[in-house]
Design a protein around this motif. Structure first.
Motif, short mmCIF file in Angstrom:
data_model
loop_
_atom_site.label_atom_id
_atom_site.label_comp_id
_atom_site.label_asym_id
_atom_site.label_seq_id
_atom_site.Cartn_x
_atom_site.Cartn_y
_atom_site.Cartn_z
N ALA A 96 10.14 -8.09 3.12
CA ALA A 96 9.20 -6.98 2.91
C ALA A 96 9.14 -6.08 4.14
O ALA A 96 9.12 -4.84 4.03
CB ALA A 96 7.82 -7.53 2.58
N CYS A 97 9.12 -6.68 5.34
CA CYS A 97 9.06 -5.89 6.57
C CYS A 97 10.29 -4.99 6.70
O CYS A 97 10.18 -3.80 7.03
CB CYS A 97 8.95 -6.80 7.79
SG CYS A 97 7.37 -7.64 7.98
N VAL A 98 11.46 -5.56 6.45
CA VAL A 98 12.69 -4.77 6.59
C VAL A 98 12.77 -3.71 5.50
O VAL A 98 13.27 -2.60 5.73
CB VAL A 98 13.93 -5.69 6.57
CG1 VAL A 98 15.21 -4.86 6.70
CG2 VAL A 98 13.86 -6.70 7.71
N VAL A 100 10.29 -2.02 4.27
CA VAL A 100 9.46 -0.90 4.72
C VAL A 100 10.20 -0.11 5.81
O VAL A 100 10.14 1.12 5.85
CB VAL A 100 8.10 -1.40 5.23
CG1 VAL A 100 7.29 -0.25 5.83
CG2 VAL A 100 7.33 -2.06 4.10
N MET A 101 10.91 -0.82 6.70
CA MET A 101 11.71 -0.11 7.72
C MET A 101 12.72 0.84 7.09
O MET A 101 13.02 1.91 7.63
CB MET A 101 12.48 -1.12 8.57
CG MET A 101 11.65 -2.00 9.48
SD MET A 101 12.77 -3.12 10.38
CE MET A 101 11.60 -4.19 11.22
N ALA A 102 13.27 0.43 5.95
CA ALA A 102 14.32 1.22 5.31
C ALA A 102 13.79 2.44 4.55
O ALA A 102 14.58 3.30 4.15
CB ALA A 102 15.13 0.34 4.35
N VAL A 103 12.48 2.53 4.39
CA VAL A 103 11.90 3.67 3.66
C VAL A 103 12.01 4.93 4.51
O VAL A 103 11.59 4.95 5.67
CB VAL A 103 10.42 3.39 3.32
CG1 VAL A 103 9.77 4.63 2.69
CG2 VAL A 103 10.30 2.19 2.39
N PRO A 104 12.59 6.00 3.97
CA PRO A 104 12.69 7.25 4.74
C PRO A 104 11.31 7.75 5.17
O PRO A 104 10.34 7.68 4.42
CB PRO A 104 13.34 8.23 3.74
CG PRO A 104 14.07 7.35 2.77
CD PRO A 104 13.24 6.10 2.65
N GLY A 105 11.23 8.23 6.39
CA GLY A 105 9.98 8.75 6.92
C GLY A 105 9.13 7.75 7.65
O GLY A 105 8.10 8.11 8.22
N LEU A 179 18.99 -2.25 4.20
CA LEU A 179 18.85 -2.80 2.85
C LEU A 179 19.71 -4.05 2.67
O LEU A 179 19.37 -4.94 1.89
CB LEU A 179 19.23 -1.75 1.81
CG LEU A 179 18.27 -0.54 1.73
CD1 LEU A 179 18.82 0.48 0.74
CD2 LEU A 179 16.87 -1.00 1.32
N ILE A 180 20.83 -4.13 3.40
CA ILE A 180 21.65 -5.34 3.34
C ILE A 180 20.88 -6.52 3.90
O ILE A 180 20.95 -7.65 3.39
CB ILE A 180 22.97 -5.11 4.11
CG1 ILE A 180 23.81 -4.05 3.39
CG2 ILE A 180 23.75 -6.41 4.27
CD1 ILE A 180 25.06 -3.67 4.11
N THR A 181 20.11 -6.28 4.97
CA THR A 181 19.27 -7.35 5.53
C THR A 181 18.22 -7.80 4.54
O THR A 181 17.93 -9.00 4.43
CB THR A 181 18.61 -6.87 6.83
OG1 THR A 181 19.64 -6.58 7.78
CG2 THR A 181 17.69 -7.93 7.40
#
Length: 402
Positions: A96-98, A100-105, A179-181
């Motif tokens: 879940a943490c990663v 959110v990191m991948a979300v643009p902005g 997203l791979i992570t």
């Protein structure tokens, strides 16, 4: 059972023959590769967003510093709840943490905060996983070899993961690589949920009320064993922390830097494989303390201004000396009460990562003051003296095998 039978090593093949261990092993491979790819991708993403080398480097440092928080405040979780549930929840939190990191902005502050959250969860996951190995493999030689295999995966993942991360970022944007992570964490959670058996929580009520971590640290033998894991590792990271300026001083360029970064992990894998496959439990215990005292001595060779080839040989030799950890594992699992094993492994993992971060920081400060070669040689001298003192104290507190 006869002494010769006890002396024969169980062999890694017998460990991998256990179906539950294969699930844990595969999950570990996936999560390690995912973590390394995420570290590279996040570092590049932060640099792209800020143009700041400091903030980019901070993403790596944040992988070490919060370990202390997670390892101390959350250590009881490893024993208070069923191990499989803890492992799966940790993987899902990390995914879940990663995600959110991948979300643009997503802003820089949020990215770094989420990086801290991953580092807080990591020691709980690592400690619970190591403790559950004793349930899957028992507390004897199979457990020691299982831990050894997971360490070998961690070292090998450093060699493969950084190269894989670089290749991915050549074709994918950093957020897409993240997203791979997410996928690796979800796959790890599925393997652990479906491939391991549900077992009850390890801790009894009296441990929950009495403070198991304090009970662990009150035992002098356990404290010394923890320090024997932590202190050599703190000094061992110095050449890696200073590899870039050292490669520059040698005129070795990027290829030389890559070789210097790989030498220590390659030596470590070779040493562990030899000790695990060729030596029996008693032999591993006999060599543990001598190797602890000797493993950092190759660093003294940096004072002689070695060539790149000789520097690589010194690092390979130092890495091979880390085979002492198999003997320490045998003593540690023998010294820790079964109901406290989860938090003991969590504290061990947290202290190891925290002190490696401290070692890297001190290496940089020392190199600024006396130069890279003197800093590495000094780490060899001071580290060897500390290790000899700890080894002498550990020998005095030795307990007979049950």
């Amino acid at each position: 059972m006869s002494a010769p039978a006890l002396e024969r090593p169980a062999g890694y093949g017998r460990v991998l023959a256990v179906p539950e261990f294969r699930a844990v092993f595969a999950a570990h491979v996936l999560s390690m590769l995912g973590v390394i790819v995420s570290e590279i991708a996040l570092s590049v993403l932060v640099y792209d967003l800020t143009g700041s080398p400091l903030l980019s480097a901070l993403t790596f440092a944040l992988g070490f510093l919060p370990y202390l928080v997670g390892g101390t405040l959350l250590a009881p979780v490893a024993d208070r709840f069923p191990a499989r549930r803890v492992l799966v929840v940790c993987d899902l939190v990390c995914a879940a943490c990663v995600a959110v990191m991948a979300v643009p902005g997503t802003g820089i502050g949020v990215l770094l905060g989420l990086r801290c959250a991953l580092a807080v969860v990591s020691p709980v996951f690592a400690g619970t996983r190591m403790a559950t190995l004793s349930d899957i493999l028992g507390g004897g030689d199979l457990f020691v070899l299982g831990r050894s295999l997971l360490r070998i995966v961690a070292q090998s993942a450093l060699l493969v993961g950084y190269g894989l991360g670089g290749l991915l970022l050549a074709v994918l944007a950093p957020r897409h690589a993240l997203l791979i992570t997410v996928a690796t964490f979800l796959a790890s959670a599925a393997l652990l949920r479906l491939g391991t058996r549900r077992r009850p929580a390890r801790a009894r009520a009296r441990v929950r009320e009495g403070g198991g971590t304090r009970q662990l640290l009150a035992d002098r033998r356990i404290r010394l064993l923890l320090l024997l894991f932590w202190i050599p590792a703190m000094f061992a990271v110095v050449p890696e922390a200073l590899a870039a300026p050292y490669a520059d001083a040698l005129g070795a360029g990027s290829p030389g830097l890559g070789l210097l970064m790989c030498a220590l992990p390659v030596g470590t894998v070779a040493g562990e494989l030899y000790a695990g496959a060729r030596l029996g439990p008693a032999a591993r215990e006999r060599i543990a303390l001598p190797l602890v005292c000797l493993t950092l001595l190759p660093y003294l060779g940096y004072a002689l201004h070695p060539s790149l080839a000789l520097s690589l040989l010194l690092l390979l030799t130092a890495g091979a000396g880390s085979a002492y950890t198999l003997g320490l594992d045998q003593w540690f699992v023998r010294a820790v009460p079964e109901e406290l094993r989860g938090r003991a492994m969590t504290v061990l993992s947290a202290g190891l990562m925290t002190l490696q971060g401290v070692g890297m920081t001190l290496a940089g400060l020392a190199a600024e003051a006396v130069g890279v070669r003197a800093a590495v040689a000094g780490a060899g001298v001071v580290g060897a003296l500390c290790c000899c003192g700890l080894a002498a104290a550990a020998r005095r507190t030795a307990r007979p095998a049950s």
